[in-house]
Design a protein around this motif. Structure first.
Motif, PDB file in Angstrom:
ATOM      1  N   ASN A  47       0.307  -7.592   9.635  1.00  0.00           N
ATOM      2  CA  ASN A  47      -0.324  -7.437   8.069  1.00  0.00           C
ATOM      3  C   ASN A  47      -1.645  -6.708   8.188  1.00  0.00           C
ATOM      4  O   ASN A  47      -2.113  -6.321   6.963  1.00  0.00           O
ATOM      5  N   GLY A  88      -1.919  -3.708   9.582  1.00  0.00           N
ATOM      6  CA  GLY A  88      -0.921  -2.270   9.595  1.00  0.00           C
ATOM      7  C   GLY A  88      -0.713  -1.789  11.069  1.00  0.00           C
ATOM      8  O   GLY A  88      -0.427  -0.891  11.358  1.00  0.00           O
ATOM      9  N   MET A 127       6.556  -6.890   6.899  1.00  0.00           N
ATOM     10  CA  MET A 127       5.945  -5.634   6.498  1.00  0.00           C
ATOM     11  C   MET A 127       6.511  -4.509   7.375  1.00  0.00           C
ATOM     12  O   MET A 127       6.736  -4.491   8.431  1.00  0.00           O
ATOM     13  N   ARG A 170       0.952  -1.029   0.009  1.00  0.00           N
ATOM     14  CA  ARG A 170       0.019  -0.046  -0.032  1.00  0.00           C
ATOM     15  C   ARG A 170       0.741   1.291  -0.022  1.00  0.00           C
ATOM     16  O   ARG A 170       1.410   1.506   1.082  1.00  0.00           O
ATOM     17  N   LEU A 223      10.946   4.336  10.223  1.00  0.00           N
ATOM     18  CA  LEU A 223      10.495   3.189   9.593  1.00  0.00           C
ATOM     19  C   LEU A 223       9.954   2.208  10.782  1.00  0.00           C
ATOM     20  O   LEU A 223      11.060   2.184  11.688  1.00  0.00           O
ATOM     21  N   ARG A 224       8.842   1.440  10.657  1.00  0.00           N
ATOM     22  CA  ARG A 224       8.650   0.569  11.835  1.00  0.00           C
ATOM     23  C   ARG A 224       8.076  -0.635  11.209  1.00  0.00           C
ATOM     24  O   ARG A 224       7.502  -0.709   9.915  1.00  0.00           O
ATOM     25  N   GLU A 253       6.473   0.099   7.546  1.00  0.00           N
ATOM     26  CA  GLU A 253       5.586   1.152   7.375  1.00  0.00           C
ATOM     27  C   GLU A 253       6.391   2.551   7.294  1.00  0.00           C
ATOM     28  O   GLU A 253       7.203   2.371   8.538  1.00  0.00           O
ATOM     29  N   GLY A 292       3.506   7.026   5.313  1.00  0.00           N
ATOM     30  CA  GLY A 292       2.234   6.060   5.167  1.00  0.00           C
ATOM     31  C   GLY A 292       2.220   4.859   4.161  1.00  0.00           C
ATOM     32  O   GLY A 292       1.192   4.187   4.396  1.00  0.00           O
ATOM     33  N   SER A 293       3.309   4.858   3.665  1.00  0.00           N
ATOM     34  CA  SER A 293       3.409   3.641   2.684  1.00  0.00           C
ATOM     35  C   SER A 293       3.844   2.464   3.488  1.00  0.00           C
ATOM     36  O   SER A 293       4.501   2.420   4.310  1.00  0.00           O
ATOM     37  N   ARG A 294       3.062   1.341   3.153  1.00  0.00           N
ATOM     38  CA  ARG A 294       3.467  -0.055   3.858  1.00  0.00           C
ATOM     39  C   ARG A 294       3.610  -0.861   2.584  1.00  0.00           C
ATOM     40  O   ARG A 294       3.338  -1.076   1.581  1.00  0.00           O
ATOM     41  N   VAL A 331       5.386  -3.327  10.834  1.00  0.00           N
ATOM     42  CA  VAL A 331       3.726  -3.479  11.096  1.00  0.00           C
ATOM     43  C   VAL A 331       3.267  -4.771  10.863  1.00  0.00           C
ATOM     44  O   VAL A 331       3.797  -5.810  10.271  1.00  0.00           O
ATOM     45  N   LEU A 389       7.311   6.052   8.275  1.00  0.00           N
ATOM     46  CA  LEU A 389       6.810   7.132   9.229  1.00  0.00           C
ATOM     47  C   LEU A 389       6.959   8.664   8.740  1.00  0.00           C
ATOM     48  O   LEU A 389       7.968   8.620   7.758  1.00  0.00           O
TER      49      LEU A 389
END
Length: 580
Positions: free
Chosen positions: A546, A548, A496, A345, A541-542, A498, A512-514, A544, A500
């Motif tokens: 699946n 989110g 996965m 995403r 970056l973190r 995300e 916001g991109s995953r 997440v 930040l």
């Protein structure tokens, strides 16, 4: 049967490789490891028979064995002393391993993107087809079913027609090349039952299988005769069902679109395989694995429950060997039926070539792809930055020590991943100390980091190194140290992450991109002295889950970093470190 065992070792290697696009079967090369207790007449005879059968099959299929090894002392001998009333008795004992052949196969792949996996395609109207290279013989000797029922069996699986295997391989290659196959899994240990279950496990979906075509006894008269009651033949029918589910004859199960079924069966017919190719079932929305015979359910179970049973041995081993809490979290995760799986995403347009205007202007900033002994990903990193419009230079630390390169000549610096100095001083520690404990080198790096027209990226081992020289990186004083993974294991998996909101110049516009990324590290757990340090560390970056949500449990959080944090940036965003 040493001859059959030898042939089946080769056959299973070929059927295992058939899911990859390989030009022809003769492109496969084998490595053979012969294991036997040589010196015993019976074992020597078995070894001779096995080698002879192996050579004959390879000649017929056009396979070669360029490498291999022998382990010909597979015997343990000892003496056991027993005290008797009159004297001590000494008994000679020994354990002899059976003669066996371990085969590894390898071949050049024409297109890695077309490699088939056991993972079933979901949301597609499709069917499963079994291609039975055992030609309906369903021999159970040496099978998993025989072992768990404390039997050996009379007749073991074998390859009775080598030409059939060659035609099978060619047919699978053709169907894969035409794009008609969605999933592929060879049948081996555990038989059809294990094959179908593993395909369902990989996709987290249910499967319904009809065994009618696999439980017909050609030597028995029609059991549907009105004079024969079902209970009179129930034992025979149940025996045929067990044979169909648990024989370990060579073969494979493929998933094809329903609209392609006839075309696929046509190709199998052209290859002389139609008599032993059967449409046996299809994926289903119900999260259960079910087997039917004569329109009745003969076995059914929850996919999640069966998958946990399948994983239980590995879970118990991991619970003793690794962090038991991590092992339990991974095992419990199997039962989650609502897991959406890895996904993409993006908060930006991946087709937008943001570098194009700069490349068109002729600007190609010089970037140092920095490495130390043991670093191993510099080529891929250089290719990525070259594609993005940079002029990438391979810079080894010795180039800086000896003056062949100077950081003052570059606008960008990337410290790559790997295992500098073998990580014997701690991940990235030797690399960091080679900078900090050399006055001239520390000054050169500090001057580079201090220039407002530069940027820096540290990835994996480079991230670990950068975190240890943070004292000379402006605005990086709150970066964490990186310690051994909470799982107590080297982690290599897709996870996965995300992006930040942060000032990082390299992640600008991506918040916001995953996305799933490749993770490979043993010391990736971010460690902070306090919550305040964590807040000020510049998280970028973190990990997440699946769905989110922030990943705190294993394996979504593979290293145990607090709040899943795995990337950080400096206060002005010019220095970024990532711990994939």
């Amino acid at each position: 049967d040493p001859r059959a065992a030898s042939r089946m070792a080769i056959v299973e290697t070929v059927t295992n490789l058939a899911g990859a696009p390989i030009e022809s079967i003769d492109r496969i090369k084998l490595s053979a490891n012969w294991m036997a207790a040589s010196g015993d007449p019976a074992e020597d005879a078995d070894l001779f028979d096995a080698v002879e059968a192996c050579a004959a099959l390879c000649r017929e299929l056009g396979l070669s064995i360029p490498v291999g090894k022998d382990s010909l002392s597979m015997r343990t001998v000892w003496q056991e002393r027993i005290d008797g009333r009159l004297a001590e008795t000494v008994i000679d004992k020994q354990v002899v391993a059976p003669t066996s052949l371990i085969v590894t196969g390898f071949a050049p792949v024409t297109d890695a993107r077309r490699v088939l996996t056991p993972k079933l395609a979901r949301g597609v109207d499709s069917v499963l087809i079994l291609v039975d290279l055992g030609q309906g013989r369903q021999r159970l000797g040496g099978s998993a079913l025989a072992q768990v029922t404390h039997q050996i069996g009379n007749e073991a699986p074998d390859l009775d027609d080598p030409a059939l295997l060659a035609r099978f391989f060619a047919a699978i290659q053709r169907l894969n090349g035409e794009g008609r196959l969605l999933a592929y899994h060879d049948r081996s240990d555990g038989g059809l039952f294990a094959t179908v279950c593993e395909m369902a496990f990989a996709a987290h979906c249910g499967v319904a299988v009809n065994l009618d075509l696999l439980t017909i006894d050609p030597l028995t008269e029609d059991w549907g005769d009105y004079k024969i009651r079902p209970e009179q033949v129930s034992v025979q029918r149940n025996e045929l069902t067990l044979k169909a589910l648990f024989n370990e004859e060579a073969g494979a199960v493929v998933q094809v679109r329903s609209v392609d079924r006839d075309a696929v069966l046509g190709v199998l017919r052209e290859s002389g395989l139609s008599k032993f190719s059967h449409v046996i079932g299809k994926p289903q929305a119900k999260d259960a694995i079910e087997f039917f015979r004569d329109a009745k359910l003969v076995y059914g179970g929850s996919r999640a429950v069966l998958q946990q049973a399948w994983s239980e041995t590995s879970y118990k081993i991991a619970g003793l060997r690794d962090n038991p809490e991590c092992a339990a979290q991974e095992f419990e995760r199997i039962a989650r039926a609502d897991d959406p799986g890895l996904h993409l995403r993006l908060g930006f347009d991946s087709t937008d070539d943001v570098a194009a205007p700069f490349i068109a202007s002729g600007a190609r900033p010089r970037i140092a792809i920095l490495r130390e002994q043991g670093v191993n990903s510099q080529t891929e990193m250089a290719a990525a930055f070259d594609r993005a419009g940079f002029d990438a230079f391979d810079v080894h630390m010795t180039d800086l020590f000896e003056g062949r390169h100077k950081l003052a000549d570059f606008r960008g610096l990337v410290a790559c991943g790997g295992f500098s100095y073998g990580d014997v001083l701690g991940a990235g520690s030797g690399w960091a100390k080679s900078i900090l404990f050399n006055g001239a080198m520390a000054e050169q790096f500090a001057l580079f980091f201090g220039r407002p027209d530069t940027f820096t990226l540290g990835v994996c081992n480079g991230c670990q190194m950068m975190s240890q020289i943070k004292a000379i990186v402006p605005g990086a004083g709150h970066w964490p140290r990186f310690l051994r993974n909470r799982s107590e294991q080297y982690e290599a998996r897709f996870s996965m992450v995300e992006v930040l909101e942060s000032p990082s110049v390299l992640l600008a516009g991506m918040a916001g991109s995953r996305m799933p990324i490749a993770v490979a590290h043993g010391e990736g757990r971010a460690d902070f002295d306090s919550g305040e340090q964590q807040r000020l560390a510049g998280p970028a970056l973190r990990f997440v889950d699946n769905d989110g949500s922030v990943a705190n449990d294993y394996p979504a959080n593979p290293n145990g970093s607090p709040d899943g944090l795995t990337g950080f940036t400096s206060a002005d965003g010019r220095a970024t470190i990532l711990m994939p």
